[in-house]
Design an enzyme around this catalytic site. Sequence first.
Site, PDB file in Angstrom:
ATOM      1  N   GLY A  45       0.958  -1.193   0.132  1.00  0.00           N
ATOM      2  CA  GLY A  45       0.023   0.120   0.124  1.00  0.00           C
ATOM      3  C   GLY A  45       0.842   1.323  -0.049  1.00  0.00           C
ATOM      4  O   GLY A  45       0.593   2.428   0.629  1.00  0.00           O
ATOM      5  N   ALA A  46       1.955   1.169  -0.666  1.00  0.00           N
ATOM      6  CA  ALA A  46       2.917   2.159  -0.694  1.00  0.00           C
ATOM      7  C   ALA A  46       2.718   3.274  -1.857  1.00  0.00           C
ATOM      8  O   ALA A  46       3.560   4.295  -1.909  1.00  0.00           O
ATOM      9  CB  ALA A  46       4.153   1.948  -0.706  1.00  0.00           C
ATOM     10  N   ASN A  47       1.508   3.333  -2.534  1.00  0.00           N
ATOM     11  CA  ASN A  47       1.037   4.323  -3.513  1.00  0.00           C
ATOM     12  C   ASN A  47       0.630   5.632  -2.890  1.00  0.00           C
ATOM     13  O   ASN A  47       0.545   6.722  -3.389  1.00  0.00           O
ATOM     14  CB  ASN A  47       0.154   3.796  -4.365  1.00  0.00           C
ATOM     15  N   THR A  48       0.385   5.625  -1.814  1.00  0.00           N
ATOM     16  CA  THR A  48      -0.107   6.853  -1.216  1.00  0.00           C
ATOM     17  C   THR A  48      -0.051   6.867   0.541  1.00  0.00           C
ATOM     18  O   THR A  48       0.581   6.119   1.028  1.00  0.00           O
ATOM     19  CB  THR A  48      -1.953   6.792  -1.176  1.00  0.00           C
ATOM     20  N   GLY A  49      -0.100   7.990   1.233  1.00  0.00           N
ATOM     21  CA  GLY A  49      -0.373   8.208   2.640  1.00  0.00           C
ATOM     22  C   GLY A  49       1.034   8.099   3.197  1.00  0.00           C
ATOM     23  O   GLY A  49       2.217   8.289   2.743  1.00  0.00           O
ATOM     24  N   ILE A  50       0.755   7.263   4.434  1.00  0.00           N
ATOM     25  CA  ILE A  50       2.276   6.931   5.195  1.00  0.00           C
ATOM     26  C   ILE A  50       3.047   5.806   4.400  1.00  0.00           C
ATOM     27  O   ILE A  50       4.211   5.903   4.721  1.00  0.00           O
ATOM     28  CB  ILE A  50       1.813   6.372   6.593  1.00  0.00           C
ATOM     29  N   GLY A  51       2.509   5.019   3.702  1.00  0.00           N
ATOM     30  CA  GLY A  51       3.299   4.036   3.111  1.00  0.00           C
ATOM     31  C   GLY A  51       4.078   4.562   2.083  1.00  0.00           C
ATOM     32  O   GLY A  51       5.273   4.259   1.863  1.00  0.00           O
ATOM     33  N   SER A 174      -3.998  -0.368  14.475  1.00  0.00           N
ATOM     34  CA  SER A 174      -4.203   0.930  14.967  1.00  0.00           C
ATOM     35  C   SER A 174      -4.832   0.987  16.399  1.00  0.00           C
ATOM     36  O   SER A 174      -5.259   0.103  16.933  1.00  0.00           O
ATOM     37  CB  SER A 174      -5.810   1.458  13.752  1.00  0.00           C
ATOM     38  N   TYR A 199     -13.383  -2.834  10.761  1.00  0.00           N
ATOM     39  CA  TYR A 199     -12.107  -2.245  10.705  1.00  0.00           C
ATOM     40  C   TYR A 199     -11.138  -2.667  12.123  1.00  0.00           C
ATOM     41  O   TYR A 199     -10.143  -3.100  11.875  1.00  0.00           O
ATOM     42  CB  TYR A 199     -11.907  -0.554  10.522  1.00  0.00           C
TER      43      TYR A 199
END
Length: 313
Positions: A45-51, A174, A199
């Site tokens: 999931g490194a395409n956005t945000g903290i990733g 989380s 979640y």
Amino acid sequence: MTFCVCLKYTLLGIVILSYFLRKYAKGQKYTKKTLIENKVVIITGANTGIGKATAIDLAKRGGKVYIACRDEKRGEDALKEIKRESGSDNVHFIQLDLGSTESIREFSQKFHEKEEKLHILINNAGIFAPPQKKTKDGFEITIGVNHLGHFLLTHLLLDLLKNSAPSRIINVSSGAHKMVPIEKDDFMQTARQSNMNAYAKSKLANVMFSQELVKKLKHFSVSVNSLHPGVVHTEITRSWPLWDFILNIIFRPFLRTPVEGAQTQIRLAVDPALENVTGKYFENCKQAKVSKFALDHDIAEWLYKKSYELVKL
Ligand SMILES: *[C@@H]1O[C@H](CO)[C@@H](O)[C@H](O)[C@H]1NC(C)=O
Ligand SMILES: *[C@@H]1O[C@H](CO)[C@@H](O)[C@H](O)[C@H]1NC(C)=O
């Protein structure tokens, strides 16, 4: 007091309060200049945000970084951006759909063809309230992607992790994991209750596995830790407009930026001082307590066996 003076003090109060809230929201930063040259890293999931922020940081530190995400186009775009921002060419993209056991097995095979080592695995991808309800294999989607997908991925890569010891597995959980327990009979039906519930349970499952996996990896110098990144401004709420509005517009100044939110996982990935730390949970760059639900060893053991069966390992 005149109206004007009163207004002035009120505004001053708001500015000072905001300053402290912002300072609190930002959290701790990992400040060591640790390098990880020649270490092989996977971030899901490194395409956005903290990733993405984590990928840029680890690439700057000299790591060979593989980013994995579902959408080919978004993956390629992120790859370019990460290369540009980090100034490193040693960043790679392999497509991975965590909602499909077939895709996960394919990913693992491709990765094995390219690399003999894997030093750092960051299970970062997470979904919240997506529009579709089931994964390709028919699992409830939040549990399926956040938990079962990463469960299978981690197991398929364990040989490389063991082979590269000391190595590290890092799970982005989380604080939401504290909200609910996992119950055996409704584990796969959580989405019927609510998105938040599904979640929270998927994130509790992430934390619970540590005890089990740590036991298995005792003799291998492969550490497993999980973390809460803080409340970060990300796209995770993108398919839920109400949450998106509340979180990303009204509370925006009090949310961590992706770079701030990435600090805890960066520390877990690279800090030499954590070399022998395993089975722990971190918040704000420091070790923290998990919820009492996460300490239920019977459920943790049951969940491990159940997950093993479900993904057909
Ligand atoms: C991380 O997630 C994987 C897959 O769900 C699991 O096998 C592992 O035990 C988890 N570790 C922690 C610390 O949560
Ligand atoms: C971790 O353990 C190894 C072996 O016991 C030891 O040599 C090393 O100094 C330890 N590292 C840290 C940071 O405590």
